[in-house]
Motif scaffolding. Structure first.
Motif, mmCIF file in Angstrom:
data_model
loop_
_atom_site.group_PDB
_atom_site.id
_atom_site.type_symbol
_atom_site.label_atom_id
_atom_site.label_comp_id
_atom_site.label_asym_id
_atom_site.label_seq_id
_atom_site.Cartn_x
_atom_site.Cartn_y
_atom_site.Cartn_z
ATOM 1 N N THR A 78 0.832 -1.179 0.000
ATOM 2 C CA THR A 78 0.000 0.000 0.000
ATOM 3 C C THR A 78 0.882 1.250 0.000
ATOM 4 O O THR A 78 2.077 1.173 0.279
ATOM 5 N N ILE A 79 0.276 2.372 -0.245
ATOM 6 C CA ILE A 79 1.020 3.628 -0.277
ATOM 7 C C ILE A 79 1.601 3.936 1.098
ATOM 8 O O ILE A 79 2.749 4.357 1.219
ATOM 9 N N ARG A 80 0.811 3.689 2.144
ATOM 10 C CA ARG A 80 1.289 3.954 3.506
ATOM 11 C C ARG A 80 2.513 3.103 3.833
ATOM 12 O O ARG A 80 3.467 3.584 4.454
ATOM 13 N N ASP A 81 2.504 1.843 3.424
ATOM 14 C CA ASP A 81 3.660 0.968 3.657
ATOM 15 C C ASP A 81 4.905 1.512 2.961
ATOM 16 O O ASP A 81 6.005 1.498 3.536
ATOM 17 N N LEU A 82 4.740 1.987 1.735
ATOM 18 C CA LEU A 82 5.868 2.556 0.994
ATOM 19 C C LEU A 82 6.376 3.830 1.668
ATOM 20 O O LEU A 82 7.587 4.050 1.747
ATOM 21 N N GLN A 83 5.458 4.649 2.166
ATOM 22 C CA GLN A 83 5.853 5.870 2.856
ATOM 23 C C GLN A 83 6.626 5.548 4.132
ATOM 24 O O GLN A 83 7.635 6.186 4.434
ATOM 25 N N GLU A 84 6.155 4.546 4.874
ATOM 26 C CA GLU A 84 6.847 4.136 6.095
ATOM 27 C C GLU A 84 8.232 3.583 5.776
ATOM 28 O O GLU A 84 9.196 3.883 6.477
ATOM 29 N N LYS A 85 8.326 2.808 4.711
ATOM 30 C CA LYS A 85 9.623 2.250 4.301
ATOM 31 C C LYS A 85 10.576 3.375 3.908
ATOM 32 O O LYS A 85 11.741 3.368 4.306
ATOM 33 N N ASP A 86 10.087 4.354 3.164
ATOM 34 C CA ASP A 86 10.911 5.499 2.776
ATOM 35 C C ASP A 86 11.382 6.269 4.003
ATOM 36 O O ASP A 86 12.537 6.710 4.062
ATOM 37 N N LEU A 87 10.500 6.431 4.986
ATOM 38 C CA LEU A 87 10.855 7.148 6.204
ATOM 39 C C LEU A 87 11.926 6.388 6.992
ATOM 40 O O LEU A 87 12.856 6.992 7.526
ATOM 41 N N ILE A 88 11.822 5.069 7.039
ATOM 42 C CA ILE A 88 12.826 4.244 7.734
ATOM 43 C C ILE A 88 14.183 4.379 7.043
ATOM 44 O O ILE A 88 15.214 4.545 7.703
ATOM 45 N N ILE A 89 14.187 4.351 5.733
ATOM 46 C CA ILE A 89 15.434 4.511 4.982
ATOM 47 C C ILE A 89 16.016 5.905 5.219
ATOM 48 O O ILE A 89 17.213 6.064 5.455
ATOM 49 N N LYS A 90 15.162 6.912 5.182
ATOM 50 C CA LYS A 90 15.591 8.295 5.416
ATOM 51 C C LYS A 90 16.156 8.445 6.832
ATOM 52 O O LYS A 90 17.173 9.103 7.031
ATOM 53 N N GLU A 91 15.501 7.830 7.813
ATOM 54 C CA GLU A 91 15.981 7.903 9.192
ATOM 55 C C GLU A 91 17.332 7.205 9.333
ATOM 56 O O GLU A 91 18.246 7.747 9.965
ATOM 57 N N SER A 92 17.486 6.033 8.754
ATOM 58 C CA SER A 92 18.761 5.310 8.825
ATOM 59 C C SER A 92 19.889 6.136 8.229
ATOM 60 O O SER A 92 20.992 6.194 8.776
ATOM 61 N N SER A 93 19.594 6.790 7.125
ATOM 62 C CA SER A 93 20.585 7.643 6.483
ATOM 63 C C SER A 93 20.960 8.823 7.375
ATOM 64 O O SER A 93 22.136 9.174 7.510
ATOM 65 N N ALA A 94 19.970 9.446 8.007
ATOM 66 C CA ALA A 94 20.223 10.592 8.886
ATOM 67 C C ALA A 94 21.038 10.176 10.102
ATOM 68 O O ALA A 94 21.945 10.898 10.535
ATOM 69 N N VAL A 95 20.735 9.010 10.666
ATOM 70 C CA VAL A 95 21.468 8.507 11.832
ATOM 71 C C VAL A 95 22.926 8.266 11.457
ATOM 72 O O VAL A 95 23.846 8.664 12.182
ATOM 73 N N LYS A 96 23.137 7.636 10.311
ATOM 74 C CA LYS A 96 24.492 7.351 9.846
ATOM 75 C C LYS A 96 25.249 8.652 9.579
ATOM 76 O O LYS A 96 26.402 8.803 9.986
ATOM 77 N N GLU A 97 24.591 9.599 8.910
ATOM 78 C CA GLU A 97 25.179 10.900 8.601
ATOM 79 C C GLU A 97 25.635 11.625 9.864
ATOM 80 O O GLU A 97 26.708 12.216 9.905
ATOM 81 N N ALA A 98 24.797 11.600 10.886
ATOM 82 C CA ALA A 98 25.070 12.319 12.127
ATOM 83 C C ALA A 98 25.992 11.543 13.061
ATOM 84 O O ALA A 98 26.513 12.104 14.022
ATOM 85 N N GLY A 99 26.182 10.253 12.802
ATOM 86 C CA GLY A 99 27.039 9.439 13.651
ATOM 87 C C GLY A 99 26.491 9.283 15.058
ATOM 88 O O GLY A 99 27.236 9.323 16.034
ATOM 89 N N LEU A 100 25.183 9.085 15.161
ATOM 90 C CA LEU A 100 24.529 8.993 16.466
ATOM 91 C C LEU A 100 24.448 7.564 16.976
ATOM 92 O O LEU A 100 24.265 6.632 16.194
ATOM 93 N N SER A 101 24.533 7.416 18.294
ATOM 94 C CA SER A 101 24.323 6.109 18.913
ATOM 95 C C SER A 101 22.821 5.865 19.016
ATOM 96 O O SER A 101 22.015 6.791 18.902
ATOM 97 N N SER A 102 22.439 4.626 19.285
ATOM 98 C CA SER A 102 21.012 4.324 19.416
ATOM 99 C C SER A 102 20.415 5.062 20.619
ATOM 100 O O SER A 102 19.265 5.501 20.575
ATOM 101 N N ASP A 103 21.192 5.237 21.704
ATOM 102 C CA ASP A 103 20.703 5.997 22.866
ATOM 103 C C ASP A 103 20.453 7.452 22.487
ATOM 104 O O ASP A 103 19.445 8.044 22.895
ATOM 105 N N GLU A 104 21.371 8.035 21.716
ATOM 106 C CA GLU A 104 21.196 9.429 21.292
ATOM 107 C C GLU A 104 19.968 9.573 20.398
ATOM 108 O O GLU A 104 19.201 10.525 20.542
ATOM 109 N N VAL A 105 19.772 8.615 19.506
ATOM 110 C CA VAL A 105 18.603 8.655 18.620
ATOM 111 C C VAL A 105 17.325 8.617 19.445
ATOM 112 O O VAL A 105 16.386 9.383 19.189
ATOM 113 N N GLU A 106 17.274 7.757 20.449
ATOM 114 C CA GLU A 106 16.076 7.664 21.280
ATOM 115 C C GLU A 106 15.851 8.938 22.094
ATOM 116 O O GLU A 106 14.709 9.356 22.281
#
Length: 123
Positions: free
Chosen positions: A1-29
């Motif tokens: 569904t469109i919502r599933d694709l949007q959620e998948k895109d958001l997860i990919i975007k978030e992973s990229s942002a976390v990697k870019e910023a060099g954040l730990s999982s605690d910092e992300v939370e």
């Protein structure tokens, strides 16, 4: 569904942002908690798609560092450079916070280090 694709895109975007910023999982939370506190309506309901705008972001930041006219104008410029539209999602929020900390916007590093040191240790 469109919502599933949007959620998948958001997860990919978030992973990229976390990697870019060099954040730990605690910092992300920690950042997620801050973001969710500003991405809710005054009655406590979460906004759709967990987004926030510049004014809410500026209000949150003003609790930590001074936002006179000059800092608010600089923040607006940085916000516009990082965020593609008027609404900021969590990955954009991570990128924006990373940029503000990297540039030490309004002495943000020093101000947040003091707050982190005052927090009790986690069990």
């Amino acid at each position: 569904t469109i919502r599933d694709l949007q959620e998948k895109d958001l997860i990919i975007k978030e992973s990229s942002a976390v990697k870019e910023a060099g954040l730990s999982s605690d910092e992300v939370e920690e950042f997620r908690g801050i973001f969710m506190s500003i991405s809710t309506t005054p009655d406590g309901d979460e906004k759709s798609a967990a987004e926030t705008n510049f004014d809410a972001f500026a209000r949150m930041l003003s609790r930590v560092c001074p936002l006179g006219d000059a800092n608010r104008a600089k923040l607006q410029t940085l916000f516009t450079e990082v965020v593609s539209d008027d609404e900021v999602d969590f990955p954009d929020f991570l990128r924006l916070m990373h940029r503000l900390l990297a540039e030490n916007f309004a002495n943000l590093k020093e101000l947040t280090q003091g707050a982190a040191a005052a927090e009790p240790p986690r069990p």
